[in-house]
Write a protein that holds these residues in place. Structure first.
Motif, PDB file in Angstrom:
ATOM      1  N   LEU A 231       0.830  -1.203   0.000  1.00 40.23           N
ATOM      2  CA  LEU A 231       0.000   0.000   0.000  1.00 40.23           C
ATOM      3  C   LEU A 231       0.868   1.258   0.000  1.00 40.23           C
ATOM      4  O   LEU A 231       0.559   2.239  -0.689  1.00 40.23           O
ATOM      5  CB  LEU A 231      -0.908  -0.019   1.226  1.00 40.23           C
ATOM      6  CG  LEU A 231      -2.075   0.970   1.253  1.00 40.23           C
ATOM      7  CD1 LEU A 231      -2.972   0.797   0.031  1.00 40.23           C
ATOM      8  CD2 LEU A 231      -2.881   0.795   2.536  1.00 40.23           C
ATOM      9  N   GLU A 232       1.976   1.228   0.734  1.00 41.11           N
ATOM     10  CA  GLU A 232       2.899   2.359   0.739  1.00 41.11           C
ATOM     11  C   GLU A 232       3.510   2.579  -0.647  1.00 41.11           C
ATOM     12  O   GLU A 232       3.622   3.715  -1.126  1.00 41.11           O
ATOM     13  CB  GLU A 232       4.014   2.126   1.761  1.00 41.11           C
ATOM     14  CG  GLU A 232       5.019   3.253   1.844  1.00 41.11           C
ATOM     15  CD  GLU A 232       6.165   2.971   2.802  1.00 41.11           C
ATOM     16  OE1 GLU A 232       6.976   3.888   3.041  1.00 41.11           O
ATOM     17  OE2 GLU A 232       6.258   1.835   3.306  1.00 41.11           O
ATOM     18  N   ALA A 233       3.893   1.483  -1.303  1.00 46.95           N
ATOM     19  CA  ALA A 233       4.457   1.592  -2.654  1.00 46.95           C
ATOM     20  C   ALA A 233       3.436   2.179  -3.624  1.00 46.95           C
ATOM     21  O   ALA A 233       3.775   3.023  -4.465  1.00 46.95           O
ATOM     22  CB  ALA A 233       4.922   0.218  -3.133  1.00 46.95           C
ATOM     23  N   LEU A 234       2.181   1.748  -3.509  1.00 53.05           N
ATOM     24  CA  LEU A 234       1.136   2.267  -4.392  1.00 53.05           C
ATOM     25  C   LEU A 234       0.861   3.742  -4.131  1.00 53.05           C
ATOM     26  O   LEU A 234       0.548   4.501  -5.057  1.00 53.05           O
ATOM     27  CB  LEU A 234      -0.149   1.452  -4.205  1.00 53.05           C
ATOM     28  CG  LEU A 234      -0.116   0.046  -4.805  1.00 53.05           C
ATOM     29  CD1 LEU A 234      -1.285  -0.776  -4.301  1.00 53.05           C
ATOM     30  CD2 LEU A 234      -0.130   0.103  -6.328  1.00 53.05           C
ATOM     31  N   THR A 235       0.995   4.166  -2.884  1.00 57.65           N
ATOM     32  CA  THR A 235       0.810   5.581  -2.558  1.00 57.65           C
ATOM     33  C   THR A 235       1.869   6.429  -3.247  1.00 57.65           C
ATOM     34  O   THR A 235       1.576   7.498  -3.802  1.00 57.65           O
ATOM     35  CB  THR A 235       0.858   5.785  -1.032  1.00 57.65           C
ATOM     36  OG1 THR A 235      -0.168   4.999  -0.411  1.00 57.65           O
ATOM     37  CG2 THR A 235       0.642   7.251  -0.673  1.00 57.65           C
ATOM     38  N   LEU A 236       3.127   5.955  -3.242  1.00 55.92           N
ATOM     39  CA  LEU A 236       4.193   6.663  -3.954  1.00 55.92           C
ATOM     40  C   LEU A 236       3.949   6.658  -5.462  1.00 55.92           C
ATOM     41  O   LEU A 236       4.228   7.647  -6.155  1.00 55.92           O
ATOM     42  CB  LEU A 236       5.541   6.023  -3.640  1.00 55.92           C
ATOM     43  CG  LEU A 236       6.056   6.163  -2.209  1.00 55.92           C
ATOM     44  CD1 LEU A 236       7.378   5.422  -2.042  1.00 55.92           C
ATOM     45  CD2 LEU A 236       6.226   7.630  -1.837  1.00 55.92           C
ATOM     46  N   GLU A 237       3.426   5.549  -5.951  1.00 52.46           N
ATOM     47  CA  GLU A 237       3.100   5.446  -7.380  1.00 52.46           C
ATOM     48  C   GLU A 237       2.036   6.475  -7.759  1.00 52.46           C
ATOM     49  O   GLU A 237       2.151   7.165  -8.783  1.00 52.46           O
ATOM     50  CB  GLU A 237       2.607   4.027  -7.670  1.00 52.46           C
ATOM     51  CG  GLU A 237       2.408   3.692  -9.121  1.00 52.46           C
ATOM     52  CD  GLU A 237       2.062   2.224  -9.319  1.00 52.46           C
ATOM     53  OE1 GLU A 237       1.355   1.927 -10.303  1.00 52.46           O
ATOM     54  OE2 GLU A 237       2.487   1.380  -8.498  1.00 52.46           O
ATOM     55  N   LYS A 238       1.016   6.608  -6.921  1.00 54.92           N
ATOM     56  CA  LYS A 238      -0.041   7.581  -7.186  1.00 54.92           C
ATOM     57  C   LYS A 238       0.520   8.999  -7.179  1.00 54.92           C
ATOM     58  O   LYS A 238       0.193   9.813  -8.057  1.00 54.92           O
ATOM     59  CB  LYS A 238      -1.156   7.446  -6.151  1.00 54.92           C
ATOM     60  CG  LYS A 238      -2.299   8.420  -6.359  1.00 54.92           C
ATOM     61  CD  LYS A 238      -3.426   8.199  -5.368  1.00 54.92           C
ATOM     62  CE  LYS A 238      -4.561   9.205  -5.588  1.00 54.92           C
ATOM     63  NZ  LYS A 238      -5.701   8.954  -4.677  1.00 54.92           N
ATOM     64  N   GLU A 239       1.374   9.307  -6.200  1.00 53.37           N
ATOM     65  CA  GLU A 239       1.977  10.643  -6.123  1.00 53.37           C
ATOM     66  C   GLU A 239       2.791  10.955  -7.376  1.00 53.37           C
ATOM     67  O   GLU A 239       2.762  12.076  -7.900  1.00 53.37           O
ATOM     68  CB  GLU A 239       2.861  10.742  -4.879  1.00 53.37           C
ATOM     69  CG  GLU A 239       2.086  10.736  -3.573  1.00 53.37           C
ATOM     70  CD  GLU A 239       2.993  10.671  -2.362  1.00 53.37           C
ATOM     71  OE1 GLU A 239       4.239  10.600  -2.540  1.00 53.37           O
ATOM     72  OE2 GLU A 239       2.472  10.670  -1.225  1.00 53.37           O
ATOM     73  N   PHE A 240       3.499   9.945  -7.879  1.00 55.49           N
ATOM     74  CA  PHE A 240       4.311  10.125  -9.089  1.00 55.49           C
ATOM     75  C   PHE A 240       3.428  10.516 -10.271  1.00 55.49           C
ATOM     76  O   PHE A 240       3.721  11.478 -11.003  1.00 55.49           O
ATOM     77  CB  PHE A 240       5.069   8.832  -9.383  1.00 55.49           C
ATOM     78  CG  PHE A 240       5.861   8.844 -10.658  1.00 55.49           C
ATOM     79  CD1 PHE A 240       7.124   9.410 -10.708  1.00 55.49           C
ATOM     80  CD2 PHE A 240       5.352   8.277 -11.819  1.00 55.49           C
ATOM     81  CE1 PHE A 240       7.866   9.414 -11.888  1.00 55.49           C
ATOM     82  CE2 PHE A 240       6.075   8.275 -12.998  1.00 55.49           C
ATOM     83  CZ  PHE A 240       7.339   8.849 -13.028  1.00 55.49           C
ATOM     84  N   PHE A 241       2.318   9.796 -10.452  1.00 55.21           N
ATOM     85  CA  PHE A 241       1.457  10.072 -11.602  1.00 55.21           C
ATOM     86  C   PHE A 241       0.650  11.356 -11.416  1.00 55.21           C
ATOM     87  O   PHE A 241       0.319  12.028 -12.405  1.00 55.21           O
ATOM     88  CB  PHE A 241       0.548   8.882 -11.877  1.00 55.21           C
ATOM     89  CG  PHE A 241       1.265   7.693 -12.456  1.00 55.21           C
ATOM     90  CD1 PHE A 241       2.076   7.837 -13.568  1.00 55.21           C
ATOM     91  CD2 PHE A 241       1.137   6.435 -11.889  1.00 55.21           C
ATOM     92  CE1 PHE A 241       2.749   6.756 -14.113  1.00 55.21           C
ATOM     93  CE2 PHE A 241       1.809   5.346 -12.420  1.00 55.21           C
ATOM     94  CZ  PHE A 241       2.617   5.511 -13.532  1.00 55.21           C
ATOM     95  N   LEU A 242       0.333  11.713 -10.185  1.00 56.41           N
ATOM     96  CA  LEU A 242      -0.315  13.002  -9.950  1.00 56.41           C
ATOM     97  C   LEU A 242       0.599  14.148 -10.375  1.00 56.41           C
ATOM     98  O   LEU A 242       0.155  15.127 -10.988  1.00 56.41           O
ATOM     99  CB  LEU A 242      -0.693  13.145  -8.477  1.00 56.41           C
ATOM    100  CG  LEU A 242      -1.933  12.381  -8.011  1.00 56.41           C
ATOM    101  CD1 LEU A 242      -2.048  12.431  -6.484  1.00 56.41           C
ATOM    102  CD2 LEU A 242      -3.199  12.931  -8.664  1.00 56.41           C
ATOM    103  N   GLU A 243       1.887  14.025 -10.044  1.00 52.23           N
ATOM    104  CA  GLU A 243       2.854  15.049 -10.442  1.00 52.23           C
ATOM    105  C   GLU A 243       2.979  15.154 -11.959  1.00 52.23           C
ATOM    106  O   GLU A 243       3.255  16.230 -12.499  1.00 52.23           O
ATOM    107  CB  GLU A 243       4.225  14.746  -9.830  1.00 52.23           C
ATOM    108  CG  GLU A 243       4.289  14.922  -8.328  1.00 52.23           C
ATOM    109  CD  GLU A 243       5.630  14.513  -7.758  1.00 52.23           C
ATOM    110  OE1 GLU A 243       6.527  14.119  -8.551  1.00 52.23           O
ATOM    111  OE2 GLU A 243       5.796  14.565  -6.522  1.00 52.23           O
ATOM    112  N   LYS A 244       2.759  14.028 -12.651  1.00 49.13           N
ATOM    113  CA  LYS A 244       2.849  14.005 -14.108  1.00 49.13           C
ATOM    114  C   LYS A 244       1.521  14.341 -14.788  1.00 49.13           C
ATOM    115  O   LYS A 244       1.432  14.335 -16.013  1.00 49.13           O
ATOM    116  CB  LYS A 244       3.302  12.619 -14.590  1.00 49.13           C
ATOM    117  CG  LYS A 244       4.628  12.139 -14.006  1.00 49.13           C
ATOM    118  CD  LYS A 244       5.799  12.958 -14.508  1.00 49.13           C
ATOM    119  CE  LYS A 244       7.118  12.392 -14.021  1.00 49.13           C
ATOM    120  NZ  LYS A 244       8.276  13.216 -14.439  1.00 49.13           N
TER     121      LYS A 244
END
Length: 307
Positions: A231-244
Motif C-alpha cells: 500500500l505504501e508503494a502504491l501511494t508513492l506510485e499515485k503521487e508520481f502520476f499526480l505530479e505528471k
C-alpha cells in the motif's frame, strides 16, 4: 512484430552486466550460477553481491569467481536486496543490465533471446514471462508496446513489476535506484523506471521463478506488514502520476489501493484501512474487481463501522 534470434558473433556482442544478490541460498546457488555462466550469449559481466550470508553461499561465490574471469564478487554486511542490487548497478560496466535472484535460474538462451528484442534503437527494455515448470524458447515473437499499453493493459502483474525477467539499456537506470529497507522493493520503482519507455515482450517462458524456496517468499507473503508495504508503494506510485498529471494512471492506482485496503480491513481489521474505506464508500460501489455480492457485504461491514 517478429524478429530473428540469430546469435551475434562474440566480437559484436554488447556487454551485458548481470547483477545477482545472494543471501543464504546454498541449496540453489549453483543451479543459478551455472545457468548464468553457461548462457549462449558470452559477453557478460557477472556481479555477485554476497549480502552477509551465514551458510556456504560465500564460499560458492568465491569458487565461481576463481573459475570464471567474468565474475566479480562483493561481500557486504547483510543489508537487504535493495542495497545489494544498488551496489551492482553502481559498479556495472555493461551497456545493458539484467538481474537474477540467486534461488532462480535462466534458460540457457535467456540473454541471447532478450537481447534480440532490441529490434531498433527505440526499444529500452526487453522482457519475457517466467515459469515454475518447463521453459519455452521456441517460436520467438516480439510484441512492442509503449508505457501506456504496458501499464494499463498488460495483465500479468508479477511479470510486469519484477526486475529479473528483463534486460534494460543502461540509461534506463540513470538516477534510479532501489529503495533500501523496503519489502516489495520492485513495486516502489518499476513505474518510474519504465515511464515513457518503449518495451519489447515475448510470451516465451525463459526465467525459472522458484516461488517456494522456504515456503515463504516475500512476494507471496500475505502478512499485514507485507500488505502495508504494498500500500505504501502504491501511494508513492499515485503521487508520481499526480505530479505528471496522468489521470488515467491515477485511476488505475486508486483501484489497486482500494484492493489492498479491503484486504487489510477484511483480514486484519487494520485501523488505517477502516478509516480510508469509511471516507471512500463510493469507490467500493464502482470497484471493477468486486461482484455485487462482495460489494454489498463490504458496504454492510463499513456501514456497521459508522454506527
Amino acid at each position: 512484430m517478429t524478429h530473428s534470434n540469430s546469435k551475434l558473433a562474440s566480437t559484436e556482442q554488447p556487454l551485458v552486466s548481470i547483477i545477482i544478490p545472494v543471501y543464504n541460498t546454498e541449496t540453489y546457488l549453483r543451479a543459478c550460477l551455472d545457468s548464468v555462466v553457461n548462457q549462449s550469449y558470452k559477453n557478460l559481466e557477472i556481479i555477485l553481491i554476497n549480502d552477509g550470508s551465514t551458510d556456504s553461499s560465500k564460499q560458492i561465490c568465491d569458487e565461481y569467481e576463481r573459475n570464471d574471469a567474468r565474475i566479480t564478487v562483493f561481500h557486504i554486511e547483510n543489508s537487504g536486496p535493495s542495497v545489494a542490487r544498488n551496489l551492482g548497478l553502481d559498479t556495472a560496466k555493461g551497456e545493458y543490465f539484467a538481474f537474477i535472484d540467486s534461488d532462480d535460474y535462466y534458460h540457457n538462451r535467456f540473454i541471447e533471446i532478450l537481447m534480440s528484442g532490441f529490434i531498433d534503437d527505440s526499444i529500452d527494455v526487453s522482457f519475457c514471462h517466467y515459469t515454475q515448470g518447463e521453459f519455452d524458447a521456441s517460436h520467438i515473437h516480439w510484441k512492442t508496446m509503449n508505457f501506456e499499453y504496458f501499464y494499463l493493459n498488460f495483465e500479468n502483474y508479477l511479470t510486469k513489476v519484477v526486475p529479473w525477467n528483463k534486460v534494460y539499456r543502461r540509461e534506463v537506470w540513470d538516477n534510479i535506484r532501489f529503495i533500501p529497507n523496503t519489502l516489495h522493493e520492485d513495486m516502489y520503482i518499476y513505474f518510474k523506471l519504465l515511464y515513457h519507455r518503449k518495451l519489447a515482450f515475448t510470451e516465451n517462458k525463459l526465467y525459472y521463478y522458484r516461488r517456494d524456496r522456504d515456503g515463504n517468499r516475500t512476494s507471496d507473503n500475505k502478512s499485514e506488514e507485507n500488505l502495508l508495504s504494498k500500500l505504501e508503494a502504491l501511494t508513492l506510485e499515485k503521487e508520481f502520476f499526480l505530479e505528471k498529471n496522468e489521470d488515467g494512471y491515477v485511476k488505475k492506482v486508486d483501484q489497486n489501493i482500494l484492493y489492498y485496503r479491503i484486504n487489510l480491513f477484511n483480514n486484519y481489521n487494520n485501523p488505517l484501512a477502516k478509516k480510508a474505506l469509511k471516507q471512500h464508500v463510493l469507490d467500493i460501489l464502482v470497484a471493477d474487481f468486486l461482484n455485487w455480492k462482495e460489494k454489498l457485504f463490504l458496504l454492510l461491514k463499513v456501514y456497521k463501522l459508522k454506527n
